[in-house]
Design a protein around this motif. Structure first.
Motif, short mmCIF file in Angstrom:
data_model
loop_
_atom_site.label_atom_id
_atom_site.label_comp_id
_atom_site.label_asym_id
_atom_site.label_seq_id
_atom_site.Cartn_x
_atom_site.Cartn_y
_atom_site.Cartn_z
N PRO A 34 0.80 -1.23 0.00
CA PRO A 34 0.00 0.00 0.00
C PRO A 34 0.84 1.28 0.00
O PRO A 34 0.32 2.37 -0.26
CB PRO A 34 -0.83 -0.11 1.28
N GLU A 35 2.13 1.17 0.27
CA GLU A 35 2.97 2.37 0.39
C GLU A 35 3.30 3.04 -0.95
O GLU A 35 3.70 4.21 -0.97
CB GLU A 35 4.27 2.06 1.15
N TRP A 36 3.16 2.33 -2.07
CA TRP A 36 3.45 2.92 -3.38
C TRP A 36 2.16 2.97 -4.20
O TRP A 36 1.40 1.99 -4.24
CB TRP A 36 4.49 2.11 -4.14
N SER A 37 1.94 4.08 -4.84
CA SER A 37 0.74 4.24 -5.66
C SER A 37 0.76 3.27 -6.84
O SER A 37 1.82 2.80 -7.25
CB SER A 37 0.65 5.68 -6.18
N SER A 38 -0.41 2.99 -7.37
CA SER A 38 -0.52 2.10 -8.52
C SER A 38 -1.65 2.57 -9.41
O SER A 38 -2.60 3.20 -8.93
CB SER A 38 -0.75 0.66 -8.06
N THR A 39 -1.54 2.27 -10.67
CA THR A 39 -2.57 2.66 -11.62
C THR A 39 -2.59 1.70 -12.80
O THR A 39 -1.60 1.02 -13.07
CB THR A 39 -2.33 4.11 -12.12
N ILE A 40 -3.74 1.65 -13.47
CA ILE A 40 -3.86 0.88 -14.71
C ILE A 40 -3.85 1.87 -15.85
O ILE A 40 -4.60 2.84 -15.85
CB ILE A 40 -5.15 0.04 -14.73
N VAL A 41 -2.97 1.64 -16.80
CA VAL A 41 -2.82 2.52 -17.95
C VAL A 41 -3.17 1.72 -19.20
O VAL A 41 -2.72 0.58 -19.35
CB VAL A 41 -1.36 3.04 -18.05
#
Length: 128
Positions: free
Chosen positions: A80-87
């Motif tokens: 949870p400490e690093w952001s994540s995204t779907i591109v």
């Protein structure tokens, strides 16, 4: 005559010594467009999202949307400490992680992430 010159010189020096300079108090008023704070905030968001700036990311997955959703859900539960995204980059959905300031920071995160996602790799997104 010499006494008169000395007297005048003494008076001149005394007057010069008495004279003091005074500092002036000033006030500066800045008039700026109301949109500037909003633009600065937008730029900060773009830097944090990796749209601009020299940042590094980690890619976990590239493929269909359903699988990308599963991967990002698993990732978020573990890290949870690093952001994540779907591109979406035609024709694939990619799971990108973090927005690291330098390659060392990204490599440290990659070492931890690879234990759960062995296909993960570090990259530097192209500027859009």
């Amino acid at each position: 005559m010499l006494r008169k010159k000395k007297f005048i010189l003494t008076i001149a020096l005394a007057v010069a010594g008495i004279t003091t300079s005074q500092a002036q108090d000033g006030q500066v008023t800045i008039h700026q467009d109301e949109k500037i704070p909003a633009l600065l905030e937008k730029k900060t968001e773009m830097v944090q999202d990796g749209v601009i700036g020299d940042r590094y990311r980690i890619q976990l997955f590239s493929g269909d949307n359903n699988e990308a959703s599963k991967v990002i859900k698993e990732y978020r539960s573990l890290f949870p400490e690093w952001s994540s995204t779907i591109v979406f980059e035609t024709p694939n959905y990619k799971v990108w992680v973090g927005n690291f300031r330098n390659s060392l920071e990204a490599d440290r995160a990659l070492l931890r992430i690879k234990k759960s996602f062995p296909a993960a790799f570090r990259f530097k997104p192209e500027k859009r």
